[in-house]
Design an enzyme around this catalytic site. Structure first.
Site, PDB file in Angstrom:
ATOM      1  N   TYR A 140       0.864  -1.181   0.000  1.00 46.26           N
ATOM      2  CA  TYR A 140       0.000   0.000   0.000  1.00 46.26           C
ATOM      3  C   TYR A 140       0.901   1.231   0.000  1.00 46.26           C
ATOM      4  O   TYR A 140       1.432   1.627   1.028  1.00 46.26           O
ATOM      5  CB  TYR A 140      -0.892  -0.068   1.244  1.00 46.26           C
ATOM      6  CG  TYR A 140      -1.984   0.971   1.388  1.00 46.26           C
ATOM      7  CD1 TYR A 140      -2.136   2.032   0.512  1.00 46.26           C
ATOM      8  CD2 TYR A 140      -2.882   0.874   2.452  1.00 46.26           C
ATOM      9  CE1 TYR A 140      -3.135   2.957   0.668  1.00 46.26           C
ATOM     10  CE2 TYR A 140      -3.895   1.794   2.630  1.00 46.26           C
ATOM     11  CZ  TYR A 140      -4.020   2.845   1.744  1.00 46.26           C
ATOM     12  OH  TYR A 140      -5.022   3.768   1.930  1.00 46.26           O
ATOM     13  N   LYS A 170      -1.327  -1.102  -4.077  1.00 47.93           N
ATOM     14  CA  LYS A 170      -2.319  -0.035  -4.088  1.00 47.93           C
ATOM     15  C   LYS A 170      -1.527   1.264  -4.152  1.00 47.93           C
ATOM     16  O   LYS A 170      -0.776   1.595  -3.231  1.00 47.93           O
ATOM     17  CB  LYS A 170      -3.216  -0.052  -2.842  1.00 47.93           C
ATOM     18  CG  LYS A 170      -4.204   1.122  -2.834  1.00 47.93           C
ATOM     19  CD  LYS A 170      -5.071   1.189  -1.604  1.00 47.93           C
ATOM     20  CE  LYS A 170      -5.955   2.445  -1.666  1.00 47.93           C
ATOM     21  NZ  LYS A 170      -6.805   2.602  -0.461  1.00 47.93           N
ATOM     22  N   GLY A 195      -5.357   4.711  -6.331  1.00 54.55           N
ATOM     23  CA  GLY A 195      -6.031   5.096  -5.103  1.00 54.55           C
ATOM     24  C   GLY A 195      -6.255   6.579  -4.905  1.00 54.55           C
ATOM     25  O   GLY A 195      -6.425   7.027  -3.774  1.00 54.55           O
ATOM     26  N   ASP A 197      -8.965   8.970  -6.177  1.00 53.63           N
ATOM     27  CA  ASP A 197     -10.221   8.910  -6.928  1.00 53.63           C
ATOM     28  C   ASP A 197     -10.360  10.020  -7.967  1.00 53.63           C
ATOM     29  O   ASP A 197     -10.741   9.778  -9.112  1.00 53.63           O
ATOM     30  CB  ASP A 197     -11.420   8.980  -5.970  1.00 53.63           C
ATOM     31  CG  ASP A 197     -11.431   7.872  -4.937  1.00 53.63           C
ATOM     32  OD1 ASP A 197     -10.433   7.126  -4.849  1.00 53.63           O
ATOM     33  OD2 ASP A 197     -12.425   7.759  -4.198  1.00 53.63           O
ATOM     34  N   GLU A 198     -10.044  11.254  -7.566  1.00 49.93           N
ATOM     35  CA  GLU A 198     -10.300  12.403  -8.438  1.00 49.93           C
ATOM     36  C   GLU A 198      -9.360  12.465  -9.648  1.00 49.93           C
ATOM     37  O   GLU A 198      -9.584  13.259 -10.565  1.00 49.93           O
ATOM     38  CB  GLU A 198     -10.232  13.712  -7.643  1.00 49.93           C
ATOM     39  CG  GLU A 198      -8.894  14.004  -7.000  1.00 49.93           C
ATOM     40  CD  GLU A 198      -8.793  13.462  -5.592  1.00 49.93           C
ATOM     41  OE1 GLU A 198      -8.011  14.043  -4.810  1.00 49.93           O
ATOM     42  OE2 GLU A 198      -9.474  12.472  -5.270  1.00 49.93           O
ATOM     43  N   SER A 214     -12.430   5.679  -1.544  1.00 51.62           N
ATOM     44  CA  SER A 214     -13.513   5.929  -0.597  1.00 51.62           C
ATOM     45  C   SER A 214     -14.804   6.363  -1.275  1.00 51.62           C
ATOM     46  O   SER A 214     -15.899   6.014  -0.818  1.00 51.62           O
ATOM     47  CB  SER A 214     -13.080   6.976   0.428  1.00 51.62           C
ATOM     48  OG  SER A 214     -12.750   8.195  -0.210  1.00 51.62           O
TER      49      SER A 214
END
Length: 300
Positions: A140, A170, A195, A197-198, A214
């Site tokens: 991660y 990740k 990881g 999102d935007e 998320s």
């Protein structure tokens, strides 16, 4: 965890439900699971940063994983985060996740006493991964919070000898060149989950087909529309979706990031309770303002 087709695989990084006094409220997991069944996702990521892992005890994290593993809808589709500053505790959680039938385990780097080199980081991960040798292991990469910034593609390339169950990573960082390196390493040998999102549209342009985040808890359908527009060559439409997603990211970050994504789940009928200190909860006015912004961006 990756789907065996060309569609994007979206994994929802789930929040940890809590009572008003900050204790776990595991009864709400059933409500989360029923809500997530209505979303276009492939699985869940339990006990990560979104799930406030650093603020939970090992016992609480294990109880959370057990509760999710009991949800039939996601049986065999759960990735458990087991990162910890104490590697023995991380190893204990790895064994526990294996006993639950987890589809994968993920670990971010120790971040108080930080590994001083890529080789040291590999050694740390190998010590933990060997406790669950049959479970796919994912590193991660979360430099914003861990401040461990070694080249993740070097970790993957050099880590396979020491970590036989190393499956992928990740990648929770905004450096697209580093992400692309991981995706294309050894002709796509590794599963690389994006990881941030935007920034997903940009990641898709580099070959991204896997994502953990998320906002997939409630907005996966919007990301799917963006994906479909992009794959159909409707780049202007894909960009419109990306602009709205970026607006969502700004709204959540300004309101409090983890606290805001957790609080706004109440808009979708799932009350997950407060976040734990040192995070701060939203005020009522914060929540109203966030709701208005999500309405304007057509996420509600």
């Amino acid at each position: 965890m990756a789907e065996r087709n060309s569609r994007m695989t979206f994994i929802a990084a789930v929040h940890t439900p809590m009572m008003r006094d900050g204790s776990l409220n595991l009864d709400v997991v059933g409500d989360q699971a029923r809500h997530l069944e209505t979303q276009d996702i492939s699985g869940i990521f339990v006990g990560g940063a979104t799930g406030e892992a650093p603020s939970l005890t090992t016992k609480e994290r294990m109880a959370l994983a057990e509760r999710w593993a009991a949800e039939d809808a996601f049986r065999g589709r759960i990735m458990v985060h087991i990162g910890h500053n104490c590697l023995r505790e991380a190893g204990n959680m790895a064994e526990h996740a294996a006993s639950l039938g987890a589809a994968g385990i993920a670990m971010y780097a120790p971040s108080f006493f930080k590994p001083p080199s890529t080789e040291s980081l590999i050694t740390c991960c190998a010590e933990v991964a060997k406790r669950a040798p049959e479970v796919p292991f994912y590193y991660y990469h979360l430099p914003r919070l861990t401040s461990v910034r070694f080249n993740p593609s070097s970790f993957l390339l050099r880590g396979t000898d020491s970590i036989p169950n190393l499956r992928g990573i990740k990648y929770a960082a905004s450096r697209m060149f580093g992400f692309e390196q991981c995706v294309k390493l050894n002709e796509g040998q590794f599963e690389v989950y994006f990881g941030v999102d935007e920034l997903l549209l940009g990641a898709m342009a580099t070959g991204c087909r896997l994502a953990i985040g998320s906002t997939y808890n409630f907005a996966a359908s919007r990301y799917r529309k963006m994906e479909l527009a992009y794959r159909a060559g409707r780049l202007a439409r894909a960009s419109e979706h990306s602009t709205a997603i970026a607006g969502l990211g700004r709204a959540l970050a300004e309101a409090g990031d983890i606290a805001s994504t957790k609080a706004c789940m109440s808009f979708f009928g799932v009350d997950l309770g407060p976040v734990r200190a040192p995070l701060s909860n939203l005020t009522k006015s914060d929540l109203r303002r966030l709701e208005q912004r999500l309405l304007a961006l057509e996420f509600l």
